[in-house]
Motif scaffolding. Sequence first.
Motif, PDB file in Angstrom:
ATOM      1  N   TYR A   1      38.170  -7.868  22.651  1.00 10.45           N
ATOM      2  CA  TYR A   1      37.408  -7.463  21.456  1.00 10.45           C
ATOM      3  C   TYR A   1      36.244  -8.410  21.192  1.00 10.45           C
ATOM      4  O   TYR A   1      35.291  -8.047  20.500  1.00 10.45           O
ATOM      5  CB  TYR A   1      38.328  -7.330  20.233  1.00 10.45           C
ATOM      6  CG  TYR A   1      38.762  -8.638  19.617  1.00 10.45           C
ATOM      7  CD1 TYR A   1      38.100  -9.167  18.525  1.00 10.45           C
ATOM      8  CD2 TYR A   1      39.838  -9.359  20.141  1.00 10.45           C
ATOM      9  CE1 TYR A   1      38.481 -10.368  17.953  1.00 10.45           C
ATOM     10  CE2 TYR A   1      40.233 -10.553  19.586  1.00 10.45           C
ATOM     11  CZ  TYR A   1      39.546 -11.054  18.492  1.00 10.45           C
ATOM     12  OH  TYR A   1      39.928 -12.256  17.944  1.00 10.45           O
ATOM     13  N   ILE A   2      36.330  -9.653  21.723  1.00 10.51           N
ATOM     14  CA  ILE A   2      35.145 -10.516  21.801  1.00 10.51           C
ATOM     15  C   ILE A   2      34.709 -10.391  23.268  1.00 10.51           C
ATOM     16  O   ILE A   2      35.394 -10.905  24.164  1.00 10.51           O
ATOM     17  CB  ILE A   2      35.482 -11.981  21.457  1.00 10.51           C
ATOM     18  CG1 ILE A   2      36.041 -12.083  20.031  1.00 10.51           C
ATOM     19  CG2 ILE A   2      34.247 -12.881  21.626  1.00 10.51           C
ATOM     20  CD1 ILE A   2      36.562 -13.458  19.635  1.00 10.51           C
TER      21      ILE A   2
ATOM     22  N   GLN B   1      39.487 -20.868  19.684  1.00 14.55           N
ATOM     23  CA  GLN B   1      39.764 -19.718  18.816  1.00 14.55           C
ATOM     24  C   GLN B   1      40.645 -20.137  17.631  1.00 14.55           C
ATOM     25  O   GLN B   1      40.330 -21.118  16.991  1.00 14.55           O
ATOM     26  CB  GLN B   1      40.356 -18.559  19.636  1.00 14.55           C
ATOM     27  CG  GLN B   1      39.394 -18.044  20.688  1.00 14.55           C
ATOM     28  CD  GLN B   1      38.075 -17.544  20.102  1.00 14.55           C
ATOM     29  OE1 GLN B   1      38.017 -17.129  18.958  1.00 14.55           O
ATOM     30  NE2 GLN B   1      37.009 -17.616  20.875  1.00 14.55           N
ATOM     31  N   SER B   2      41.759 -19.450  17.403  1.00 14.05           N
ATOM     32  CA  SER B   2      42.515 -19.722  16.177  1.00 14.05           C
ATOM     33  C   SER B   2      43.194 -21.091  16.155  1.00 14.05           C
ATOM     34  O   SER B   2      43.657 -21.518  15.093  1.00 14.05           O
ATOM     35  CB  SER B   2      43.567 -18.643  15.966  1.00 14.05           C
ATOM     36  OG  SER B   2      42.946 -17.452  15.573  1.00 14.05           O
TER      37      SER B   2
ATOM     38  N   ASN C   1      42.890 -14.785   9.608  1.00 16.02           N
ATOM     39  CA  ASN C   1      41.429 -14.896   9.562  1.00 16.02           C
ATOM     40  C   ASN C   1      40.879 -15.056   8.149  1.00 16.02           C
ATOM     41  O   ASN C   1      39.989 -15.889   7.926  1.00 16.02           O
ATOM     42  CB  ASN C   1      40.789 -13.689  10.249  1.00 16.02           C
ATOM     43  CG  ASN C   1      40.961 -13.739  11.753  1.00 16.02           C
ATOM     44  OD1 ASN C   1      41.716 -14.566  12.267  1.00 16.02           O
ATOM     45  ND2 ASN C   1      40.275 -12.874  12.467  1.00 16.02           N
TER      46      ASN C   1
ATOM     47  N   GLU D   1      30.944 -13.428  19.784  1.00 15.66           N
ATOM     48  CA  GLU D   1      31.731 -13.106  18.584  1.00 15.66           C
ATOM     49  C   GLU D   1      30.822 -12.865  17.381  1.00 15.66           C
ATOM     50  O   GLU D   1      31.061 -11.960  16.578  1.00 15.66           O
ATOM     51  CB  GLU D   1      32.738 -14.222  18.266  1.00 15.66           C
ATOM     52  CG  GLU D   1      33.554 -13.849  17.034  1.00 15.66           C
ATOM     53  CD  GLU D   1      34.833 -14.615  16.823  1.00 15.66           C
ATOM     54  OE1 GLU D   1      34.966 -15.719  17.368  1.00 15.66           O
ATOM     55  OE2 GLU D   1      35.695 -14.091  16.087  1.00 15.66           O
TER      56      GLU D   1
ATOM     57  N   ASN E   1      35.602  -9.416  10.916  1.00 16.52           N
ATOM     58  CA  ASN E   1      35.570 -10.685  10.172  1.00 16.52           C
ATOM     59  C   ASN E   1      34.474 -10.656   9.103  1.00 16.52           C
ATOM     60  O   ASN E   1      34.635 -11.230   8.024  1.00 16.52           O
ATOM     61  CB  ASN E   1      35.346 -11.860  11.130  1.00 16.52           C
ATOM     62  CG  ASN E   1      36.637 -12.248  11.846  1.00 16.52           C
ATOM     63  OD1 ASN E   1      37.720 -12.110  11.287  1.00 16.52           O
ATOM     64  ND2 ASN E   1      36.523 -12.726  13.077  1.00 16.52           N
TER      65      ASN E   1
ATOM     66  N   TYR F   1      32.687 -20.592  10.853  1.00 15.42           N
ATOM     67  CA  TYR F   1      33.953 -20.066  11.391  1.00 15.42           C
ATOM     68  C   TYR F   1      33.830 -19.716  12.882  1.00 15.42           C
ATOM     69  O   TYR F   1      34.638 -20.150  13.707  1.00 15.42           O
ATOM     70  CB  TYR F   1      34.391 -18.842  10.572  1.00 15.42           C
ATOM     71  CG  TYR F   1      35.609 -18.150  11.130  1.00 15.42           C
ATOM     72  CD1 TYR F   1      36.876 -18.712  11.002  1.00 15.42           C
ATOM     73  CD2 TYR F   1      35.493 -16.944  11.825  1.00 15.42           C
ATOM     74  CE1 TYR F   1      37.998 -18.096  11.541  1.00 15.42           C
ATOM     75  CE2 TYR F   1      36.607 -16.314  12.357  1.00 15.42           C
ATOM     76  CZ  TYR F   1      37.860 -16.894  12.220  1.00 15.42           C
ATOM     77  OH  TYR F   1      38.956 -16.282  12.765  1.00 15.42           O
TER      78      TYR F   1
ATOM     79  N   CYS G   1      35.678 -21.639  16.256  1.00 13.62           N
ATOM     80  CA  CYS G   1      36.510 -20.851  17.184  1.00 13.62           C
ATOM     81  C   CYS G   1      36.012 -20.999  18.627  1.00 13.62           C
ATOM     82  O   CYS G   1      36.778 -20.814  19.574  1.00 13.62           O
ATOM     83  CB  CYS G   1      36.495 -19.379  16.800  1.00 13.62           C
ATOM     84  SG  CYS G   1      37.441 -19.002  15.320  1.00 13.62           S
TER      85      CYS G   1
ATOM     86  N   TYR H   1      51.486 -16.097  14.415  1.00 13.43           N
ATOM     87  CA  TYR H   1      51.321 -14.810  13.735  1.00 13.43           C
ATOM     88  C   TYR H   1      52.658 -14.110  13.531  1.00 13.43           C
ATOM     89  O   TYR H   1      53.631 -14.758  13.172  1.00 13.43           O
ATOM     90  CB  TYR H   1      50.307 -13.933  14.483  1.00 13.43           C
ATOM     91  CG  TYR H   1      48.966 -14.620  14.501  1.00 13.43           C
ATOM     92  CD1 TYR H   1      48.205 -14.693  13.353  1.00 13.43           C
ATOM     93  CD2 TYR H   1      48.500 -15.250  15.637  1.00 13.43           C
ATOM     94  CE1 TYR H   1      47.008 -15.357  13.336  1.00 13.43           C
ATOM     95  CE2 TYR H   1      47.289 -15.920  15.633  1.00 13.43           C
ATOM     96  CZ  TYR H   1      46.547 -15.964  14.471  1.00 13.43           C
ATOM     97  OH  TYR H   1      45.365 -16.643  14.451  1.00 13.43           O
TER      98      TYR H   1
ATOM     99  N   SER I   1      48.556 -20.672  18.289  1.00 10.57           N
ATOM    100  CA  SER I   1      47.983 -19.973  19.445  1.00 10.57           C
ATOM    101  C   SER I   1      46.551 -19.540  19.137  1.00 10.57           C
ATOM    102  O   SER I   1      46.134 -19.505  17.977  1.00 10.57           O
ATOM    103  CB  SER I   1      48.811 -18.733  19.770  1.00 10.57           C
ATOM    104  OG  SER I   1      48.664 -17.793  18.726  1.00 10.57           O
ATOM    105  N   GLY I   2      45.821 -19.213  20.186  1.00 11.47           N
ATOM    106  CA  GLY I   2      44.478 -18.660  20.057  1.00 11.47           C
ATOM    107  C   GLY I   2      44.339 -17.463  20.980  1.00 11.47           C
ATOM    108  O   GLY I   2      45.052 -17.344  21.984  1.00 11.47           O
ATOM    109  N   VAL I   3      43.396 -16.589  20.640  1.00  8.12           N
ATOM    110  CA  VAL I   3      43.256 -15.326  21.349  1.00  8.12           C
ATOM    111  C   VAL I   3      42.685 -15.515  22.769  1.00  8.12           C
ATOM    112  O   VAL I   3      42.751 -14.604  23.599  1.00  8.12           O
ATOM    113  CB  VAL I   3      42.418 -14.364  20.479  1.00  8.12           C
ATOM    114  CG1 VAL I   3      40.949 -14.693  20.554  1.00  8.12           C
ATOM    115  CG2 VAL I   3      42.688 -12.932  20.794  1.00  8.12           C
TER     116      VAL I   3
ATOM    117  N   GLY J   1      49.402 -11.031  20.276  1.00  6.95           N
ATOM    118  CA  GLY J   1      48.196 -11.850  20.423  1.00  6.95           C
ATOM    119  C   GLY J   1      48.465 -13.266  20.901  1.00  6.95           C
ATOM    120  O   GLY J   1      47.594 -14.127  20.833  1.00  6.95           O
TER     121      GLY J   1
END
Length: 313
Positions: free
Chosen positions: A32-33, A68-69, A121, A166, A173, A197, A201, A249, A265-267, A292
């Motif tokens: 999605y990114i 990322q996250s 987010n 992104e 977002n 932000y 990320c 998550y 975790s991160g995407v 994710g």
Amino acid sequence: MRPTEIEAIRQQLPGWLEASLPCVSRGKVAAYIPELSKAPHAALGITLLNTMGESATAGDCGLRFTMQSISKVFTLILALMDNGEDAVFSKVGMEPTGDNFNSMLKLELVRPGIPFNPMINAGAITVSSLIHGDSPSEKSDRILQFLQELSGNAGLEYDLGVYRSESETGNLNRSIAFFLKENGVLSGNVEEVLEVYFRHCSIAVNCADLARMALVLACSGTDPLTGNTLIPRRYVQIARTFMTTCGMYNASGEFAIQVGLPAKSGVSGGILTFVPGRYGIGVLGPALNDKGNSYAGVHLLQTISREMNWSIF
Ligand code: DON
């Protein structure tokens, strides 16, 4: 002579990683990114770092990927250092879902209020708005410098390709941020908050960088390799708690049961986790499960935690 623990881990780690490799085919790289879809689907790597500075590594631990996250843990800490607890938690909550114990409501139907926690987010965008600095670039550079210090790597930089990708496509977002602005949660210019932000990320790391940052959290805010206190103990306690309750998550409960370590975790497929007082751990596995989180990364951590009896619960 019996091997030390780190020597024993070094011997076992390649076999544990090998056993997790079949999981990569079950996962999907985030797309999605758009820029993230270029990540190597079959990669898996890990670095563990102990308080003596000894490490154990396996697989693709040298590959660079964006935080990322995972960066949300550290922007939360920096926002706490900048503003204190009361100011931060007047803007963002502390609960995993925000639903009452018997609620049937979905998050979207709950009356608008502050975001449920700083790991989702909405919460992390709000936290980005609380970072001190006179401009988006000054705020972003303070976050980058903080992460350079925590990782002991002055060369950490943004991946500008991922940042732009992104920023150009992050409409969800943007919607969240404008919604927060409308509700009076975000103050200031929405696009400037989003720039901060998206930038944090996009900070690029490898597994060793994550392991060193995680080691500081493992040691309550003091880097055991330099003796420098980088984060007040209380803020590490808050970050560790969010990692345990919300860091993975909607799989945070399962991860707590199966692995039993605080984690984020991160995407892009990274996971930062640690064994309190003992090890910082960085993992990369870009193929994600439906929650994710890195499919093979979670499997590998499950194996290591079980074999080493590392669950804190
Ligand atoms: O805001 C986003 O969608 C991304 N920059 C970060 C999301 C993320 O890492 C979720 N983690 N699993």
